[in-house]
Design an enzyme around this catalytic site. Sequence first.
Site, PDB file in Angstrom:
ATOM      1  N   GLU A 152      61.460  10.808  27.549  1.00 35.57           N
ATOM      2  CA  GLU A 152      59.981  10.864  27.542  1.00 35.57           C
ATOM      3  C   GLU A 152      59.399  11.668  26.382  1.00 35.57           C
ATOM      4  OE1 GLU A 152      58.955  12.208  31.475  1.00 35.57           O
ATOM      5  OE2 GLU A 152      59.913  10.504  32.426  1.00 35.57           O
ATOM      6  N   ASN A 164      65.339   7.416  26.851  1.00 30.35           N
ATOM      7  CA  ASN A 164      64.781   6.934  28.117  1.00 30.35           C
ATOM      8  C   ASN A 164      63.294   7.257  28.197  1.00 30.35           C
ATOM      9  OD1 ASN A 164      65.289   5.892  30.866  1.00 30.35           O
ATOM     10  ND2 ASN A 164      64.836   7.977  31.563  1.00 30.35           N
ATOM     11  N   HIS A 193      58.713   2.161  36.363  1.00 27.26           N
ATOM     12  CA  HIS A 193      57.969   2.591  37.560  1.00 27.26           C
ATOM     13  C   HIS A 193      56.708   1.735  37.623  1.00 27.26           C
ATOM     14  CE1 HIS A 193      60.525   6.040  38.216  1.00 27.26           C
ATOM     15  NE2 HIS A 193      60.325   6.473  36.992  1.00 27.26           N
ATOM     16  N   GLU A 234      65.011   3.538  36.182  1.00 24.32           N
ATOM     17  CA  GLU A 234      64.383   4.269  37.293  1.00 24.32           C
ATOM     18  C   GLU A 234      63.498   3.332  38.108  1.00 24.32           C
ATOM     19  OE1 GLU A 234      62.464   7.877  35.949  1.00 24.32           O
ATOM     20  OE2 GLU A 234      64.080   8.321  34.537  1.00 24.32           O
ATOM     21  N   ASP A 261      61.274   1.377  40.439  1.00 19.91           N
ATOM     22  CA  ASP A 261      60.621   1.337  41.739  1.00 19.91           C
ATOM     23  C   ASP A 261      59.316   0.574  41.579  1.00 19.91           C
ATOM     24  OD1 ASP A 261      59.153   3.377  40.453  1.00 19.91           O
ATOM     25  OD2 ASP A 261      59.832   4.952  41.813  1.00 19.91           O
TER      26      ASP A 261
HETATM   27  O1  9MR Z   1      62.440  11.892  41.177  1.00 17.13           O
HETATM   28  C1  9MR Z   1      62.292  13.131  40.512  1.00 17.13           C
HETATM   29  C2  9MR Z   1      61.540  14.089  41.434  1.00 17.13           C
HETATM   30  O2  9MR Z   1      62.359  14.438  42.544  1.00 17.13           O
HETATM   31  C3  9MR Z   1      61.134  15.320  40.671  1.00 17.13           C
HETATM   32  O3  9MR Z   1      60.313  16.093  41.512  1.00 17.13           O
HETATM   33  C4  9MR Z   1      60.386  14.925  39.418  1.00 17.13           C
HETATM   34  C5  9MR Z   1      59.961  16.151  38.655  1.00 17.13           C
HETATM   35  O4  9MR Z   1      59.823  15.956  37.299  1.00 17.13           O
HETATM   36  O5  9MR Z   1      61.218  14.108  38.618  1.00 17.13           O
HETATM   37  C6  9MR Z   1      61.500  12.902  39.251  1.00 17.13           C
HETATM   38  O6  9MR Z   1      62.247  12.082  38.395  1.00 17.13           O
HETATM   39  C7  9MR Z   1      61.596  11.712  37.170  1.00 17.13           C
HETATM   40  C8  9MR Z   1      62.680  11.447  36.171  1.00 17.13           C
HETATM   41  O7  9MR Z   1      63.498  12.576  36.045  1.00 17.13           O
HETATM   42  C9  9MR Z   1      62.109  11.078  34.820  1.00 17.13           C
HETATM   43  N1  9MR Z   1      61.194   9.969  34.927  1.00 17.13           N
HETATM   44  C10 9MR Z   1      60.162  10.100  35.926  1.00 17.13           C
HETATM   45  C11 9MR Z   1      60.773  10.438  37.288  1.00 17.13           C
HETATM   46  C12 9MR Z   1      59.677  10.546  38.286  1.00 17.13           C
HETATM   47  O8  9MR Z   1      58.800  11.585  37.949  1.00 17.13           O
END
Ligand code: 9MR
Length: 480
Positions: A171, A213, A249, A278, A280
């Site tokens: 990101e 990513n 997402h 990722e 969903d």
């Molecule tokens: O699913 C993850 C969640 O449990 C955490 O609270 C969150 C905090 O940053 O991160 C989520 O995973 C993220 C991933 O690492 C990167 N892309 C976005 C995902 C959703 O925020």
Amino acid sequence: MDKVLARGSGTPTPRPRARTALTLAAAGVAVFAVTVAVATSASAGTTLGSSAAESGRYFGAAVAANKLSDSTYVGILNREFNMVTPENEMKWDATEPSQNQFNYTNGDRIVSHAQANGMRVRGHALAWHSQQPGWAQNLSGTALRSAMTNHVTQVATHYKGKIYAWDVVNEAFDDGGNGARRDSNLQRTGNDWIEVAFRTARTADPGAKLCYNDYNTDGQNAKSNAVYAMVQDFKARGVPIDCVGFQSHFNPNSPVPNDYQANLQRFANLGVDVQITELDIEGSGTAQADNYSKVVKACLAVSRCTGLTVWGIRDSDSWRASGTPLLFDGNGNKKAAYTSTLNALNGGGTTPPTTAPPTTTPPTTAPPTTAPPTTAPPTTPPAGGGCTATLSLNQWQGGFVTYVTVKIGASPANGWTVGLTLPSGAVITNTWSATPSGTTGTVTFRNVDYNGQLGAGASTEFGFQGNGVGPSGTATCTVR
Ligand code: 9MR
């Protein structure tokens, strides 16, 4: 999607949906787009992982270490998935809570579970502006730069040999529609922080595929154009990058883009693998099921789309639980989206992942415009017994990594041997998932204990690193 959510908070703010026309030219880089359609017959796998494997792909899930004691969760995980991504356990705040004091407890739990159950691991994520430990958030300049490289080295070394692909950088681009880098403490250490992270990761674990990513890069827009330009530049300059992850997402405000497949394909044409990392999709019923099907079909239609990962198992496990975005309901029952996903994976007629020719311009010479691809197009697996071996070369000045995909023909194999001749001067320094007979000249590679017995049509991958110019094209392959 970190930007709009505190950890564990509610619904994300809709993301800006910049849709600028693709105007980037392939300036200065010769790009060879090779799409080899290989007809496969419709199959009837009964789980996500086994169905994906029939076309040589994986199907993964984000996993939380604290759920590995939940028997319903583990039951679905072990039955359906053959790749796992630690949802939070390998992030900087989890692995290095105090500077230079590393904690791998929860990451190791997930890796152990995966290994014990025949799953591979996507590592997530080595360098990211978010989920940094407090001490790193407070660093800047050279102190932060060296903290970052130390972190990448330590974590990638700890997990060396156990990771299929690392999200090396996560990101790093802005959402504002300007194609700029995201402002962050890491970005302020200098624009080269991303390539430094990739080079550092390659040195620490040459066997892992190294991915960039991001989210909101799923269709062609200003942000994905900027990532595309970065990947193109990295390939041209020999910065080691092997794959691009598309988080995917989706929700009603940010639906699956119509150019999703085309966007995956244009990245693949740069000579990298692409992965859905990722996934969903908020929603329910037929609409949600159709969207999942669309995503799976897009991946299957792109030969270098090597697999998909959903961001959790049951809706209740999701970071966006209220949007019921996953394939299993809170009780662990299969949803309509599960069935459409499985059916899409079993659809046949798709292109198996192949190793497309490398497209990197050698860093020491001017970019060629007419040079042919150096890798022969992948071949259809033999109809009878036997196997094929296809090479994918990542070459940089003075060194290389070659990945070899071994695909078994119509009869199961008890073992395999791949033979090739290295170019003059090339010396192998490291091999994983196979045993080499030597380091120079003509070398054979035998399977190791765990990847010799393969069913008809199955595939596996091994690799080796070396100095000099690496081999490309195809190799001989025999089964036992
Ligand atoms: O699913 C993850 C969640 O449990 C955490 O609270 C969150 C905090 O940053 O991160 C989520 O995973 C993220 C991933 O690492 C990167 N892309 C976005 C995902 C959703 O925020």
